[in-house]
Design an enzyme around this catalytic site. Structure first.
Site, PDB file in Angstrom:
ATOM      1  CB  CYS A   1     -13.397   8.384  -4.020  1.00  0.00           C
ATOM      2  SG  CYS A   1     -13.575   6.728  -3.341  1.00  0.00           S
TER       3      CYS A   1
ATOM      4  CB  CYS B   1     -17.087   4.073  -0.079  1.00  0.00           C
ATOM      5  SG  CYS B   1     -18.443   3.810  -1.255  1.00  0.00           S
TER       6      CYS B   1
ATOM      7  CG  ASP C   1      -2.002   1.103   1.138  1.00  0.00           C
ATOM      8  OD1 ASP C   1      -2.621   1.259   0.078  1.00  0.00           O
ATOM      9  OD2 ASP C   1      -2.182   1.811   2.143  1.00  0.00           O
TER      10      ASP C   1
ATOM     11  CB  CYS D   1     -18.500  -0.182 -10.419  1.00  0.00           C
ATOM     12  SG  CYS D   1     -17.519  -0.179 -11.925  1.00  0.00           S
TER      13      CYS D   1
ATOM     14  CB  CYS E   1     -17.463   0.887  -7.011  1.00  0.00           C
ATOM     15  SG  CYS E   1     -15.985   1.183  -6.034  1.00  0.00           S
TER      16      CYS E   1
ATOM     17  CB  CYS F   1     -19.820   5.648  -8.174  1.00  0.00           C
ATOM     18  SG  CYS F   1     -18.945   6.908  -7.224  1.00  0.00           S
TER      19      CYS F   1
ATOM     20  CB  CYS G   1     -15.361  -4.497 -17.203  1.00  0.00           C
ATOM     21  SG  CYS G   1     -14.480  -4.225 -15.652  1.00  0.00           S
TER      22      CYS G   1
HETATM   23  C1  B12 Z   1      -4.423   6.375  -3.074  1.00  0.00           C
HETATM   24  C2  B12 Z   1      -5.250   5.138  -2.867  1.00  0.00           C
HETATM   25  C3  B12 Z   1      -6.623   5.310  -2.683  1.00  0.00           C
HETATM   26  C4  B12 Z   1      -7.318   6.630  -2.956  1.00  0.00           C
HETATM   27  C5  B12 Z   1      -7.417   6.811  -4.512  1.00  0.00           C
HETATM   28  C6  B12 Z   1      -7.880   5.522  -5.227  1.00  0.00           C
HETATM   29  C7  B12 Z   1      -7.452   5.370  -6.677  1.00  0.00           C
HETATM   30  N1  B12 Z   1      -8.161   4.537  -7.395  1.00  0.00           N
HETATM   31  O1  B12 Z   1      -6.504   5.955  -7.153  1.00  0.00           O
HETATM   32  C8  B12 Z   1      -8.678   6.430  -2.240  1.00  0.00           C
HETATM   33  C9  B12 Z   1      -8.586   6.999  -0.829  1.00  0.00           C
HETATM   34  C10 B12 Z   1      -9.884   7.046  -2.924  1.00  0.00           C
HETATM   35  C11 B12 Z   1      -8.732   4.905  -2.165  1.00  0.00           C
HETATM   36  C12 B12 Z   1      -9.898   4.214  -1.981  1.00  0.00           C
HETATM   37  C13 B12 Z   1      -9.976   2.833  -1.902  1.00  0.00           C
HETATM   38  N2  B12 Z   1      -8.943   1.973  -1.812  1.00  0.00           N
HETATM   39 CO1  B12 Z   1      -7.104   2.490  -2.103  1.00  0.00          CO
HETATM   40  N3  B12 Z   1      -5.290   2.795  -2.512  1.00  0.00           N
HETATM   41  C14 B12 Z   1      -4.654   3.868  -2.835  1.00  0.00           C
HETATM   42  C15 B12 Z   1      -3.175   3.537  -3.117  1.00  0.00           C
HETATM   43  C16 B12 Z   1      -2.341   3.915  -1.883  1.00  0.00           C
HETATM   44  C17 B12 Z   1      -2.585   4.203  -4.367  1.00  0.00           C
HETATM   45  C18 B12 Z   1      -3.492   4.116  -5.607  1.00  0.00           C
HETATM   46  C19 B12 Z   1      -2.945   4.933  -6.721  1.00  0.00           C
HETATM   47  O2  B12 Z   1      -1.747   5.027  -6.891  1.00  0.00           O
HETATM   48  N4  B12 Z   1      -3.831   5.572  -7.535  1.00  0.00           N
HETATM   49  C20 B12 Z   1      -3.444   6.448  -8.622  1.00  0.00           C
HETATM   50  C21 B12 Z   1      -3.437   5.738  -9.978  1.00  0.00           C
HETATM   51  C22 B12 Z   1      -2.641   4.448  -9.928  1.00  0.00           C
HETATM   52  O3  B12 Z   1      -4.746   5.446 -10.349  1.00  0.00           O
HETATM   53  P1  B12 Z   1      -5.252   5.741 -11.829  1.00  0.00           P
HETATM   54  O4  B12 Z   1      -4.772   7.026 -12.316  1.00  0.00           O
HETATM   55  O5  B12 Z   1      -6.706   5.546 -11.702  1.00  0.00           O
HETATM   56  O6  B12 Z   1      -4.582   4.621 -12.763  1.00  0.00           O
HETATM   57  C23 B12 Z   1      -5.127   3.361 -12.985  1.00  0.00           C
HETATM   58  C24 B12 Z   1      -6.030   3.192 -14.173  1.00  0.00           C
HETATM   59  O7  B12 Z   1      -5.565   3.999 -15.182  1.00  0.00           O
HETATM   60  C25 B12 Z   1      -5.868   1.731 -14.455  1.00  0.00           C
HETATM   61  N5  B12 Z   1      -5.675   1.318 -15.821  1.00  0.00           N
HETATM   62  C26 B12 Z   1      -4.558   1.384 -16.537  1.00  0.00           C
HETATM   63  N6  B12 Z   1      -4.760   0.837 -17.710  1.00  0.00           N
HETATM   64  C27 B12 Z   1      -6.025   0.413 -17.723  1.00  0.00           C
HETATM   65  C28 B12 Z   1      -6.731  -0.231 -18.730  1.00  0.00           C
HETATM   66  C29 B12 Z   1      -8.066  -0.578 -18.490  1.00  0.00           C
HETATM   67  C30 B12 Z   1      -8.812  -1.251 -19.566  1.00  0.00           C
HETATM   68  C31 B12 Z   1      -8.674  -0.271 -17.252  1.00  0.00           C
HETATM   69  C32 B12 Z   1     -10.098  -0.619 -16.989  1.00  0.00           C
HETATM   70  C33 B12 Z   1      -7.919   0.358 -16.252  1.00  0.00           C
HETATM   71  C34 B12 Z   1      -6.618   0.701 -16.521  1.00  0.00           C
HETATM   72  O8  B12 Z   1      -4.672   1.320 -13.848  1.00  0.00           O
HETATM   73  C35 B12 Z   1      -4.007   2.419 -13.363  1.00  0.00           C
HETATM   74  C36 B12 Z   1      -3.184   1.979 -12.232  1.00  0.00           C
HETATM   75  O9  B12 Z   1      -4.028   1.456 -11.224  1.00  0.00           O
HETATM   76  C37 B12 Z   1      -3.260   1.980  -3.344  1.00  0.00           C
HETATM   77  C38 B12 Z   1      -2.015   1.210  -2.913  1.00  0.00           C
HETATM   78  C39 B12 Z   1      -0.895   1.337  -3.917  1.00  0.00           C
HETATM   79  N7  B12 Z   1       0.283   1.661  -3.461  1.00  0.00           N
HETATM   80  O10 B12 Z   1      -1.093   1.126  -5.094  1.00  0.00           O
HETATM   81  C40 B12 Z   1      -4.506   1.583  -2.503  1.00  0.00           C
HETATM   82  C41 B12 Z   1      -5.400   0.460  -3.020  1.00  0.00           C
HETATM   83  C42 B12 Z   1      -5.647   0.682  -4.492  1.00  0.00           C
HETATM   84  N8  B12 Z   1      -6.641   0.686  -2.300  1.00  0.00           N
HETATM   85  C43 B12 Z   1      -7.276  -0.384  -1.973  1.00  0.00           C
HETATM   86  C44 B12 Z   1      -8.577  -0.416  -1.411  1.00  0.00           C
HETATM   87  C45 B12 Z   1      -9.032  -1.720  -0.786  1.00  0.00           C
HETATM   88  C46 B12 Z   1      -9.394   0.732  -1.454  1.00  0.00           C
HETATM   89  C47 B12 Z   1     -10.894   0.812  -1.133  1.00  0.00           C
HETATM   90  C48 B12 Z   1     -11.708  -0.385  -1.591  1.00  0.00           C
HETATM   91  C49 B12 Z   1     -11.032   1.002   0.405  1.00  0.00           C
HETATM   92  C50 B12 Z   1     -12.475   1.222   0.838  1.00  0.00           C
HETATM   93  N9  B12 Z   1     -13.254   0.185   1.042  1.00  0.00           N
HETATM   94  O11 B12 Z   1     -12.869   2.351   1.017  1.00  0.00           O
HETATM   95  C51 B12 Z   1     -11.300   2.118  -1.867  1.00  0.00           C
HETATM   96  C52 B12 Z   1     -11.763   1.830  -3.309  1.00  0.00           C
HETATM   97  C53 B12 Z   1     -11.945   3.019  -4.167  1.00  0.00           C
HETATM   98  C54 B12 Z   1     -11.723   2.691  -5.648  1.00  0.00           C
HETATM   99  N10 B12 Z   1     -12.759   2.362  -6.355  1.00  0.00           N
HETATM  100  O12 B12 Z   1     -10.566   2.759  -6.107  1.00  0.00           O
HETATM  101  C55 B12 Z   1      -6.497  -1.624  -2.373  1.00  0.00           C
HETATM  102  C56 B12 Z   1      -7.169  -2.273  -3.601  1.00  0.00           C
HETATM  103  C57 B12 Z   1      -7.138  -3.788  -3.625  1.00  0.00           C
HETATM  104  C58 B12 Z   1      -7.685  -4.294  -4.929  1.00  0.00           C
HETATM  105  N11 B12 Z   1      -8.319  -5.426  -4.915  1.00  0.00           N
HETATM  106  O13 B12 Z   1      -7.534  -3.673  -5.943  1.00  0.00           O
HETATM  107  C59 B12 Z   1      -5.054  -1.034  -2.643  1.00  0.00           C
HETATM  108  C60 B12 Z   1      -4.285  -1.718  -3.755  1.00  0.00           C
HETATM  109  C61 B12 Z   1      -4.296  -1.163  -1.312  1.00  0.00           C
HETATM  110  C62 B12 Z   1      -3.763  -2.586  -1.078  1.00  0.00           C
HETATM  111  N12 B12 Z   1      -2.466  -2.751  -1.052  1.00  0.00           N
HETATM  112  O14 B12 Z   1      -4.494  -3.534  -0.940  1.00  0.00           O
HETATM  113  N13 B12 Z   1      -7.507   4.344  -2.305  1.00  0.00           N
HETATM  114  S1  SF4 Z   2     -19.094  -3.671 -11.772  1.00  0.00           S
HETATM  115 FE1  SF4 Z   2     -17.439  -2.414 -12.599  1.00  0.00          FE
HETATM  116  S2  SF4 Z   2     -15.567  -3.534 -12.128  1.00  0.00           S
HETATM  117 FE2  SF4 Z   2     -17.272  -4.985 -11.911  1.00  0.00          FE
HETATM  118  S3  SF4 Z   2     -17.435  -5.976 -13.904  1.00  0.00           S
HETATM  119 FE3  SF4 Z   2     -18.864  -4.248 -13.920  1.00  0.00          FE
HETATM  120  S4  SF4 Z   2     -17.682  -2.562 -14.797  1.00  0.00           S
HETATM  121 FE4  SF4 Z   2     -16.202  -4.140 -14.196  1.00  0.00          FE
HETATM  122  S1  SF4 Z   3     -15.567   3.673  -3.249  1.00  0.00           S
HETATM  123 FE1  SF4 Z   3     -17.680   4.519  -3.269  1.00  0.00          FE
HETATM  124  S2  SF4 Z   3     -17.478   6.690  -3.760  1.00  0.00           S
HETATM  125 FE2  SF4 Z   3     -15.496   5.689  -4.227  1.00  0.00          FE
HETATM  126  S3  SF4 Z   3     -15.635   5.173  -6.404  1.00  0.00           S
HETATM  127 FE3  SF4 Z   3     -16.392   3.396  -5.294  1.00  0.00          FE
HETATM  128  S4  SF4 Z   3     -18.620   3.707  -5.112  1.00  0.00           S
HETATM  129 FE4  SF4 Z   3     -17.716   5.660  -5.701  1.00  0.00          FE
END
Ligand code: B12
Ligand code: SF4
Ligand code: SF4
Length: 380
Positions: free
Chosen positions: A215, A241, A135, A195, A244, A199, A189
């Site tokens: 978020c 949360c 993380d 999702c 999603c 959201c 997906c």
């Molecule tokens: C900052 C962070 C958050 C932030 C921002 C989340 C985010 N999505 O960026 C906040 C506080 C909102 C958050 C929330 C949550 N988080 Co968080 N978070 C992190 C952290 C520390 C960094 C994430 C990050 O760098 N984001 C910035 C970039 C990477 O995101 P991005 O610009 O969207 O880029 C992505 C997309 O472009 C995608 N992508 C790239 N190519 C493609 C192609 C396709 C086709 C698709 C669909 C996507 C895709 O991949 C890129 C890289 O991920 C990670 C741990 C880590 N070191 O990685 C945990 C992590 C992602 N979190 C985690 C969890 C559990 C959560 C929550 C579920 C917690 C909760 N219950 O509230 C929520 C879920 C929210 C969500 N839907 O993402 C877990 C996820 C586990 C998993 N199964 O994936 C992680 C991995 C921590 C861990 N080590 O377990 N989190």
């Molecule tokens: S709910 Fe979201 S993450 Fe899950 S299969 Fe549908 S689009 Fe993909």
């Molecule tokens: S964790 Fe909740 S608020 Fe964040 S993207 Fe998912 S549904 Fe939306």
């Protein structure tokens, strides 16, 4: 058996639910998107701040060859019933049981010790190096896991495994040992948008990225006033949360209880809300200190507990809220309590208007004063 096969076998003994091997080549495919997200202000601030270090493993680790990615599945349903005694909040599932950082670090350390002991028995020179991360490291955990074949990144931005859905924690070990790598899992997906539609704050962009500022998981972890638009949407979830994930077809029926440390205690993860308002630091540590959701300290959780009481319509909390609005030393808590009074005091609007007037006369903080005024307008 190859060393890789031995590691896979040992990982199962250690209680690692899924393991994969990825090359430590740079993640150049993510660079432009990470930059763009940062420029748009769509990041949370909890990400590792140096994008280059996130993309190029060699910036932080000498001669990286492989990244071993692991996943541990966590429970989604508590075994005990939630008592219907008084209004309770809820922690998102990623904050159930002992902080997952500790649990995963333990597994990663044990795995590293195993690999090292194998190296010794093979009489290899001890030049092998390992860096575990969970993380908080530089790497993007979901991207590593995706490359290592653990699953695909869904439109909710999370790593989805076939066996456990997205309810897995991720961690990894960077090493200078070269292993045969695994095949990435293709995007799964299809046409689904569940999702994105579900959201409540429209935080998901639809391509796996999000505006993290929108978020609720982020909003429940901030330390200032929570913007009004998120307060109702938070309902009674005082940390994180899960929406999603709950709607995702890949998560239906997924509820794994492999790790005793991850079992939720009902009174901790569904805490009574009213007592949270007057928790001492010691009590807070005792009740919540071991949860991942306590990392931001007492204030955000207390603020959220106040919001949850208003959302649940708990008028019995009004005297306590007034006390907090009057006496708490933290403006964010006073302001949020005033807002809650404005929401809950409608039935005796005159009484609560008077009380709010009293607060207005005492209050010095600008933000708290604004909340008091808005609460008064609402009741008037
Ligand atoms: C900052 C962070 C958050 C932030 C921002 C989340 C985010 N999505 O960026 C906040 C506080 C909102 C958050 C929330 C949550 N988080 Co968080 N978070 C992190 C952290 C520390 C960094 C994430 C990050 O760098 N984001 C910035 C970039 C990477 O995101 P991005 O610009 O969207 O880029 C992505 C997309 O472009 C995608 N992508 C790239 N190519 C493609 C192609 C396709 C086709 C698709 C669909 C996507 C895709 O991949 C890129 C890289 O991920 C990670 C741990 C880590 N070191 O990685 C945990 C992590 C992602 N979190 C985690 C969890 C559990 C959560 C929550 C579920 C917690 C909760 N219950 O509230 C929520 C879920 C929210 C969500 N839907 O993402 C877990 C996820 C586990 C998993 N199964 O994936 C992680 C991995 C921590 C861990 N080590 O377990 N989190
Ligand atoms: S709910 Fe979201 S993450 Fe899950 S299969 Fe549908 S689009 Fe993909
Ligand atoms: S964790 Fe909740 S608020 Fe964040 S993207 Fe998912 S549904 Fe939306």
């Amino acid at each position: 058996m190859t060393l890789k096969e031995k590691i896979i076998a040992e990982s199962q003994h250690l209680g690692i639910d899924k393991i994969g091997f990825a090359s430590a080549e740079p993640f150049t495919e993510l660079e432009a998107s990470l930059q763009e997200q940062k420029e748009r202000g769509y990041t949370s601030g909890f990400e590792h701040p140096v994008i280059e270090e996130r993309i190029y493993p060699e910036r932080t680790f000498e001669n990286p060859k492989t990244i071993i990615s692991i996943a541990l599945a966590y429970p989604t349903k508590a075994k005990e019933e939630i008592p219907r005694d008084e209004k309770r909040g809820m922690f998102a599932r990623a904050s159930w049981g002992i902080d997952y950082h500790d649990v995963l670090r333990d597994r990663l350390q044990k795995l590293i010790a195993f690999i090292q002991s194998e190296a010794e028995s093979l009489q290899q020179e001890a030049q092998w190096r390992f860096a575990p991360q969970v993380d908080t490291g530089e790497l993007i955990d979901v991207s590593v896991a995706q490359r290592a074949g653990l699953g695909f990144i869904g439109r909710n931005g999370l790593l989805i495994t076939e066996e456990f859905g997205s309810f897995v924690y991720l961690g990894e070990i960077i090493t200078n040992i070269e292993f045969a790598v695994d095949q990435p899992v293709p995007f799964g997906c299809g046409e689904c948008m569940r999702c994105v539609k579900a959201c409540p704050t429209k935080a998901l962009l639809g391509d796996g990225r999000m505006n993290a500022q929108r978020c609720l998981s982020y909003q429940t972890q901030t330390k200032g006033m929570m913007p009004e638009e998120y307060r109702k949407k938070m309902r009674n979830v005082i940390y994180g949360c899960d929406i999603c994930q709950l709607v995702c077809p890949y998560n239906q029926g997924k509820d794994f209880h492999f790790h005793p440390e991850m079992e939720p205690e009902i009174d901790t993860v569904y805490p009574k809300l009213k007592p949270m308002l007057s928790l001492s630091n010691k009590e807070f540590k005792q009740q919540f200190g071991h949860l991942a959701g306590s990392w931001r300290g007492k204030k955000p959780l207390q603020r959220n507990a106040i919001i949850a009481l208003a959302n649940l319509g708990d008028r019995s909390a009004l005297p306590e809220l007034f006390k907090v609005a009057k006496e708490d030393v933290r403006p964010v808590i006073r302001g949020t309590a005033a807002w809650a009074i404005g929401r809950l005091g409608k039935k005796e609007a005159d009484v609560w208007l008077e009380n709010l007037k009293e607060l207005q006369q005492m209050e010095q903080d600008e933000e708290a004063l604004k909340e008091i005024q808005q609460a008064m307008d609402r009741l008037a």
